[in-house]
Enzyme design. Structure first.
Site, PDB file in Angstrom:
ATOM      1  N   LYS A 143       2.449  -8.990  -5.619  1.00  0.00           N
ATOM      2  CA  LYS A 143       3.295  -7.966  -5.002  1.00  0.00           C
ATOM      3  C   LYS A 143       4.698  -8.219  -5.502  1.00  0.00           C
ATOM      4  O   LYS A 143       5.308  -9.247  -5.195  1.00  0.00           O
ATOM      5  CB  LYS A 143       3.221  -8.052  -3.473  1.00  0.00           C
ATOM      6  CG  LYS A 143       4.223  -7.164  -2.763  1.00  0.00           C
ATOM      7  CD  LYS A 143       3.671  -6.528  -1.516  1.00  0.00           C
ATOM      8  CE  LYS A 143       4.734  -5.688  -0.813  1.00  0.00           C
ATOM      9  NZ  LYS A 143       4.147  -4.657   0.062  1.00  0.00           N
TER      10      LYS A 143
ATOM     11  N   GLU B 287      -0.234  -5.112  -5.163  1.00  0.00           N
ATOM     12  CA  GLU B 287       0.041  -4.212  -4.041  1.00  0.00           C
ATOM     13  C   GLU B 287       1.415  -3.583  -4.225  1.00  0.00           C
ATOM     14  O   GLU B 287       2.398  -4.296  -4.460  1.00  0.00           O
ATOM     15  CB  GLU B 287       0.001  -4.973  -2.705  1.00  0.00           C
ATOM     16  CG  GLU B 287       0.282  -4.036  -1.537  1.00  0.00           C
ATOM     17  CD  GLU B 287       0.502  -4.728  -0.194  1.00  0.00           C
ATOM     18  OE1 GLU B 287       0.077  -5.887  -0.011  1.00  0.00           O
ATOM     19  OE2 GLU B 287       1.108  -4.073   0.684  1.00  0.00           O
TER      20      GLU B 287
ATOM     21  N   THR C 238      -2.031  -3.764   2.564  1.00  0.00           N
ATOM     22  CA  THR C 238      -2.240  -5.218   2.587  1.00  0.00           C
ATOM     23  C   THR C 238      -3.609  -5.555   3.157  1.00  0.00           C
ATOM     24  O   THR C 238      -4.329  -6.399   2.608  1.00  0.00           O
ATOM     25  CB  THR C 238      -1.138  -5.900   3.420  1.00  0.00           C
ATOM     26  OG1 THR C 238       0.124  -5.560   2.853  1.00  0.00           O
ATOM     27  CG2 THR C 238      -1.291  -7.405   3.417  1.00  0.00           C
TER      28      THR C 238
HETATM   29  N1  ATP Z   1      -8.251  -0.723   9.502  1.00  0.00           N
HETATM   30  C1  ATP Z   1      -7.319  -1.210  10.305  1.00  0.00           C
HETATM   31  N2  ATP Z   1      -7.609  -1.507  11.587  1.00  0.00           N
HETATM   32  C2  ATP Z   1      -6.682  -2.026  12.437  1.00  0.00           C
HETATM   33  N3  ATP Z   1      -5.406  -2.286  12.065  1.00  0.00           N
HETATM   34  C3  ATP Z   1      -5.068  -2.009  10.793  1.00  0.00           C
HETATM   35  C4  ATP Z   1      -5.982  -1.458   9.845  1.00  0.00           C
HETATM   36  N4  ATP Z   1      -5.339  -1.312   8.670  1.00  0.00           N
HETATM   37  C5  ATP Z   1      -4.092  -1.742   8.869  1.00  0.00           C
HETATM   38  N5  ATP Z   1      -3.920  -2.164  10.126  1.00  0.00           N
HETATM   39  C6  ATP Z   1      -2.684  -2.724  10.722  1.00  0.00           C
HETATM   40  O1  ATP Z   1      -1.619  -1.830  10.456  1.00  0.00           O
HETATM   41  C7  ATP Z   1      -0.430  -2.552  10.129  1.00  0.00           C
HETATM   42  C8  ATP Z   1       0.024  -2.123   8.745  1.00  0.00           C
HETATM   43  O2  ATP Z   1      -0.973  -2.468   7.784  1.00  0.00           O
HETATM   44  P1  ATP Z   1      -0.578  -3.108   6.389  1.00  0.00           P
HETATM   45  O3  ATP Z   1       0.395  -4.222   6.582  1.00  0.00           O
HETATM   46  O4  ATP Z   1      -1.837  -3.414   5.679  1.00  0.00           O
HETATM   47  O5  ATP Z   1       0.190  -1.850   5.732  1.00  0.00           O
HETATM   48  P2  ATP Z   1       0.899  -1.754   4.316  1.00  0.00           P
HETATM   49  O6  ATP Z   1       0.573  -0.424   3.749  1.00  0.00           O
HETATM   50  O7  ATP Z   1       0.531  -2.937   3.505  1.00  0.00           O
HETATM   51  O8  ATP Z   1       2.448  -1.815   4.683  1.00  0.00           O
HETATM   52  P3  ATP Z   1       3.699  -2.177   3.708  1.00  0.00           P
HETATM   53  O9  ATP Z   1       4.183  -0.872   3.156  1.00  0.00           O
HETATM   54  O10 ATP Z   1       4.682  -2.812   4.661  1.00  0.00           O
HETATM   55  O11 ATP Z   1       3.224  -3.132   2.658  1.00  0.00           O
HETATM   56  C9  ATP Z   1      -0.804  -4.031  10.205  1.00  0.00           C
HETATM   57  O12 ATP Z   1      -0.449  -4.516  11.476  1.00  0.00           O
HETATM   58  C10 ATP Z   1      -2.319  -4.046  10.047  1.00  0.00           C
HETATM   59  O13 ATP Z   1      -2.936  -5.153  10.661  1.00  0.00           O
HETATM   60 MG    MG Z   2       1.745  -4.403   2.696  1.00  0.00          MG
END
Ligand code: ATP
Ligand code: MG
Length: 239
Positions: A38, A116, A17
């Site tokens: 999504k 996504e 995300t």
């Molecule tokens: N580069 C980064 N630096 C700091 N925090 C991050 C970074 N990338 C992701 N995060 C944090 O990690 C957590 C998970 O990230 P994200 O929601 O983007 O994962 P996702 O792969 O989309 O998860 P899902 O499978 O639930 O869709 C969030 O709290 C996000 O803010």
């Molecule tokens: Mg996500």
């Protein structure tokens, strides 16, 4: 004709995300009429008795998309498990045709759509013809390619190579890899070298680990998107 791409990850919570928000923001800022999609989200929050899909809200907020969440995310569940299990628990089954129809509808308004995935690539979405229907089945049926988001942290070599091999095995084309949560350490640098060496897949960008306490988290992501990605290169990945 509208072009699209699926952002998939090596795992749930890997940063799909955050990276997608950053990409959608960057493309829109550079004049590309881009939207987010999504298909199914679980673990939604309740605000004023309405289920709010957090990923969709995040990407809309950061990129300025103004659409109803249900048009960007047709299936929203409260239970934080796979969409398939959540759909069983909440008795709201997923119809893959609805997912495809809603996507087609968005194509009428946008030139580019970044989708996504939910969870990792083998994330159960539905149950079709007596078989579990996973995210990779949906991506293949929608005839789309992917960008793989992976982390720079410990364990990433294993997760990345397994995901790449699986995608290759099922015939899904990987247009590039995005490395997330990068820190300038020997571990992260070696992980990136190993991923390049073992996959031969182009690295589209390396997103740093952003300070979680950073008050201006959204602003930092926007700033980084311009440093980390080349919008023309991202557009070239889409078809
Ligand atoms: N580069 C980064 N630096 C700091 N925090 C991050 C970074 N990338 C992701 N995060 C944090 O990690 C957590 C998970 O990230 P994200 O929601 O983007 O994962 P996702 O792969 O989309 O998860 P899902 O499978 O639930 O869709 C969030 O709290 C996000 O803010
Ligand atoms: Mg996500």
């Amino acid at each position: 004709m509208t072009k699209g791409i699926y952002i998939v990850g090596t795992d749930t919570d890997i940063g799909k995300t955050l990276v997608t928000g950053s990409l959608v923001y960057l493309l829109r800022k550079n004049g590309y009429n881009t939207c987010y999609y999504k298909a199914a989200l679980s673990g939604a929050e309740i605000e004023d008795e309405v289920l709010i899909p957090g990923d969709t809200k995040f990407v809309c907020n950061i990129s300025g998309i103004n659409e109803k969440y249900e048009d960007l995310t047709p299936y929203i569940y409260k239970t934080a498990v796979s969409p398939f299990l959540a759909s069983k628990i909440e008795n709201k089954p997923i119809d893959v045709k609805v997912i495809k129809d809603k996507y087609e509808k968005l194509k009428g308004k946008y030139d580019y759509i970044i989708c996504e995935g939910s969870g990792g690539i083998i994330c159960p979405i539905s149950y079709v013809e007596n078989q579990i229907y996973n995210l990779d089945n949906l991506i293949k049926e929608m005839d789309m390619d992917v960008i793989l988001v992976t982390s720079a942290e410990l364990g990433t070599i294993n997760h990345t190579i397994l995901t790449v091999k699986y995608l290759e095995n099922v015939g899904i084309s990987i247009k590039g890899i995005i490395i997330n949560k990068y820190e300038n350490t020997e571990l992260c640098n070696d992980n990136i070298s190993m991923i390049k060496y073992m996959t031969h897949i182009h690295i589209l960008g390396v997103m740093p680990l952003i300070d979680g306490n950073c008050d201006e988290f959204h602003e930092e992501i926007k700033k980084l998107s311009e440093k980390v990605f080349n919008p023309k290169e991202i557009i070239k990945c889409m078809r």
